[in-house]
Design a protein around this motif. Structure first.
Motif, PDB file in Angstrom:
ATOM      1  N   THR A 194      29.847  37.002  41.008  1.00  0.00           N
ATOM      2  CA  THR A 194      30.581  35.928  41.680  1.00  0.00           C
ATOM      3  C   THR A 194      30.078  35.840  43.120  1.00  0.00           C
ATOM      4  O   THR A 194      29.721  36.859  43.712  1.00  0.00           O
ATOM      5  CB  THR A 194      32.111  36.154  41.680  1.00  0.00           C
ATOM      6  N   LEU A 274      31.321  41.534  41.973  1.00  0.00           N
ATOM      7  CA  LEU A 274      32.306  40.584  42.498  1.00  0.00           C
ATOM      8  C   LEU A 274      32.078  40.420  43.995  1.00  0.00           C
ATOM      9  O   LEU A 274      32.685  41.104  44.810  1.00  0.00           O
ATOM     10  CB  LEU A 274      33.726  41.075  42.201  1.00  0.00           C
ATOM     11  N   ALA A 276      32.203  37.351  45.548  1.00  0.00           N
ATOM     12  CA  ALA A 276      32.799  36.115  46.080  1.00  0.00           C
ATOM     13  C   ALA A 276      33.927  36.430  47.055  1.00  0.00           C
ATOM     14  O   ALA A 276      34.620  37.432  46.915  1.00  0.00           O
ATOM     15  CB  ALA A 276      33.338  35.268  44.931  1.00  0.00           C
ATOM     16  N   VAL A 278      37.013  35.215  47.433  1.00  0.00           N
ATOM     17  CA  VAL A 278      38.000  34.390  46.721  1.00  0.00           C
ATOM     18  C   VAL A 278      39.238  34.232  47.607  1.00  0.00           C
ATOM     19  O   VAL A 278      39.714  35.210  48.184  1.00  0.00           O
ATOM     20  CB  VAL A 278      38.411  35.090  45.399  1.00  0.00           C
ATOM     21  N   ALA A 279      39.738  33.004  47.694  1.00  0.00           N
ATOM     22  CA  ALA A 279      40.976  32.797  48.477  1.00  0.00           C
ATOM     23  C   ALA A 279      42.099  33.585  47.816  1.00  0.00           C
ATOM     24  O   ALA A 279      42.233  33.574  46.590  1.00  0.00           O
ATOM     25  CB  ALA A 279      41.323  31.312  48.492  1.00  0.00           C
ATOM     26  N   THR A 305      46.594  33.619  44.209  1.00  0.00           N
ATOM     27  CA  THR A 305      45.603  33.223  43.195  1.00  0.00           C
ATOM     28  C   THR A 305      45.386  34.445  42.285  1.00  0.00           C
ATOM     29  O   THR A 305      45.759  35.556  42.658  1.00  0.00           O
ATOM     30  CB  THR A 305      44.258  32.874  43.862  1.00  0.00           C
ATOM     31  N   ILE A 308      40.549  38.212  40.525  1.00  0.00           N
ATOM     32  CA  ILE A 308      39.542  38.258  39.452  1.00  0.00           C
ATOM     33  C   ILE A 308      39.087  39.696  39.220  1.00  0.00           C
ATOM     34  O   ILE A 308      39.039  40.183  38.085  1.00  0.00           O
ATOM     35  CB  ILE A 308      38.339  37.350  39.817  1.00  0.00           C
ATOM     36  N   ALA A 309      38.756  40.375  40.325  1.00  0.00           N
ATOM     37  CA  ALA A 309      38.253  41.746  40.220  1.00  0.00           C
ATOM     38  C   ALA A 309      39.273  42.643  39.527  1.00  0.00           C
ATOM     39  O   ALA A 309      38.917  43.442  38.646  1.00  0.00           O
ATOM     40  CB  ALA A 309      37.942  42.279  41.606  1.00  0.00           C
TER      41      ALA A 309
HETATM   42  O1  C5P Z   1      41.401  42.510  48.066  1.00  0.00           O
HETATM   43  P1  C5P Z   1      40.135  41.985  48.640  1.00  0.00           P
HETATM   44  O2  C5P Z   1      40.056  40.495  48.637  1.00  0.00           O
HETATM   45  O3  C5P Z   1      39.758  42.566  49.962  1.00  0.00           O
HETATM   46  O4  C5P Z   1      39.041  42.553  47.611  1.00  0.00           O
HETATM   47  C1  C5P Z   1      37.724  42.236  47.721  1.00  0.00           C
HETATM   48  C2  C5P Z   1      37.033  42.334  46.383  1.00  0.00           C
HETATM   49  O5  C5P Z   1      37.827  41.762  45.357  1.00  0.00           O
HETATM   50  C3  C5P Z   1      35.745  41.582  46.376  1.00  0.00           C
HETATM   51  O6  C5P Z   1      34.879  42.234  45.486  1.00  0.00           O
HETATM   52  C4  C5P Z   1      36.180  40.202  45.850  1.00  0.00           C
HETATM   53  O7  C5P Z   1      35.109  39.491  45.265  1.00  0.00           O
HETATM   54  C5  C5P Z   1      37.229  40.579  44.832  1.00  0.00           C
HETATM   55  N1  C5P Z   1      38.293  39.569  44.666  1.00  0.00           N
HETATM   56  C6  C5P Z   1      38.394  38.853  43.491  1.00  0.00           C
HETATM   57  N2  C5P Z   1      39.407  37.945  43.321  1.00  0.00           N
HETATM   58  C7  C5P Z   1      40.313  37.744  44.277  1.00  0.00           C
HETATM   59  C8  C5P Z   1      40.229  38.449  45.491  1.00  0.00           C
HETATM   60  C9  C5P Z   1      39.208  39.356  45.662  1.00  0.00           C
HETATM   61  O8  C5P Z   1      37.544  39.013  42.616  1.00  0.00           O
HETATM   62  N3  C5P Z   1      41.283  36.864  44.093  1.00  0.00           N
END
Ligand code: C5P
Length: 399
Positions: A194, A274, A276, A278-279, A305, A308-309
């Motif tokens: 991502t 991962l 990205a 992500v918001a 939201t 994803i991780a």
């Molecule tokens: O919790 P935080 O946003 O700091 O975590 C960062 C990690 O989690 C990154 O690898 C990011 O791509 C992933 N992440 C995700 N989905 C989210 C938030 C963060 O995959 N909604």
């Protein structure tokens, strides 16, 4: 290594020609035999004497060595001699000629005669780089299976900022080394990546997002693909584009869309990266019409939201490896370690916000990797493609 390989280095008219000196030096040092071919325009930027001294061979730029006696440089012989025809810098003009079969100097005649692979490192100003005609020409050269090395983004000689910087000589060397002796540690592996930001709509014209450029995720996609991996790149809206044809791009906007795309691909993936930004929250309601200005305050309710991780971490199978990113402003190591365990990552990449040149939007990054048994390894500030290689090496060790 290019040890013992015969390489024609074509140098064309671009300010980046000053980097050809270092490139020649690196090639010669690696054991390659280098024949420099310059266009007349290139000589305005760097002298033939510099390049002939560094390559230990006379520089060629015209068909004639001695017009009187009819002694000439055979483009056919040169084209057949080389194991690789590298053009660095490749100007917009030379690429246009190559794309369309023009043949009015030694360099373009060699191009038409060469049977060896062709590699180009484009260099020009940002608007020339993005011009439709340059895009078309590069597209044609790609279709001929020439290797078009990624150009960097940053400050250009014109003072403008943008894409079009020639790849650094060290990066070009990496591509050449990989070309002659490819390391393919990820052959038959599928990597889900991502990258970039997400956009969470407030109404049809506004959104919440962040400054992620996607460059780190895209550099990782290139690094895995160059080692034989099948790469699925799920990307939020970014300026960068994948270069390697083995990268399958899924463009998404919101966290929800990114989540759905990842769920579809995750089961078949061996590795998930991962990267990205992500918001974490999105507006609870996306207004169907543009919100009108009214009063001095506007409150927007935000709801979480999908993480994803975290979700993919729950579904992780024993053969799968997950790599996450962390960007912390306090207690960096401690927070990154706890994120690694909470999200079930095998490796976490801690981005420094404190080092100038690291983080969002830049071409460089400074990272600390926390891997197996929480062992910590800190790396110096490097280009994002170099950082990607460090991460890929660490992932290879996890397998
Ligand atoms: O919790 P935080 O946003 O700091 O975590 C960062 C990690 O989690 C990154 O690898 C990011 O791509 C992933 N992440 C995700 N989905 C989210 C938030 C963060 O995959 N909604």
């Amino acid at each position: 290594m290019p040890q013992g390989k015969k390489i024609i280095l074509g140098v064309t008219g671009s300010i980046a020609a000053y980097k050809s000196a270092l490139l020649t030096r690196l090639l010669v040092k690696s054991g390659a035999e280098v024949q420099i071919v310059m266009t007349d325009a290139a000589k305005e930027f760097i002298t033939p004497l510099t390049l002939s001294t560094l390559s230990n061979k006379p520089v060629l730029s015209s068909f004639w060595t001695d017009r009187q006696s009819g002694k000439w440089n055979s483009h056919v012989d040169l084209g057949l001699w080389a194991d690789l025809f590298l053009i660095a810098p490749a100007s917009a003009h030379t690429m246009a000629k190559m794309a369309n079969g023009f043949c009015d100097n030694l360099l373009s005649a060699i191009y038409l005669s060469a049977r060896c692979p062709v590699m180009l490192a484009p260099a020009m100003d940002v608007d020339m780089f993005h011009h439709e005609s340059t895009r078309e020409n590069i597209g044609k050269l790609k279709q001929r299976n020439h290797y078009i090395l990624p150009s960097g983004t940053g400050e250009l000689a014109s003072g403008l900022i943008g894409e079009g910087r020639m790849a650094e000589p060290e990066e070009i060397m990496d591509h050449i080394t990989n070309f002659f002796s490819p390391i393919r540690r990820f052959e038959n592996k599928k990597v889900l990546i991502t990258a970039g930001p997400t956009r969470e709509s407030i109404d049809p014209v506004r959104y919440i997002s962040n400054h992620s450029s996607g460059k780190m995720g895209y550099a990782l996609a290139e690094a895995f693909a160059s080692e034989g991996a099948e790469v699925i790149l799920v990307s939020g809206p970014v300026e960068v584009k994948p270069q390697n044809q083995k990268i399958v791009l899924h463009s998404v906007n919101s966290a929800e869309e990114m989540y759905n795309a990842c769920l579809q691909e995750h089961a078949g993936a061996d590795i998930a990266v991962l990267a990205a930004a992500v918001a974490d929250y999105r507006p609870a309601i996306t207004a169907p019409e543009k919100i009108k200005k009214s009063g001095s305050h506007l409150e927007i309710e935000l709801i979480a939201t999908p993480d994803i991780a975290m979700e993919l971490g729950k579904q992780k199978k024993p053969h799968q490896r997950h790599i996450g990113f962390a960007l912390e402003t306090e207690n960096e190591l401690e927070n990154a370690r706890s994120k690694k365990s909470r999200k079930n990552f095998d490796l976490i990449v801690l981005n420094s916000l404190k080092t100038p040149g690291a983080g969002f939007g830049t071409d460089t990054n400074q990272v600390t990797l926390i891997g197996k048994n929480d062992v910590v390894e800190t790396f110096p500030l490097k280009s994002k493609s170099e950082v990607a290689k460090d991460i890929v090496n660490a992932v290879a060790e996890l397998l």
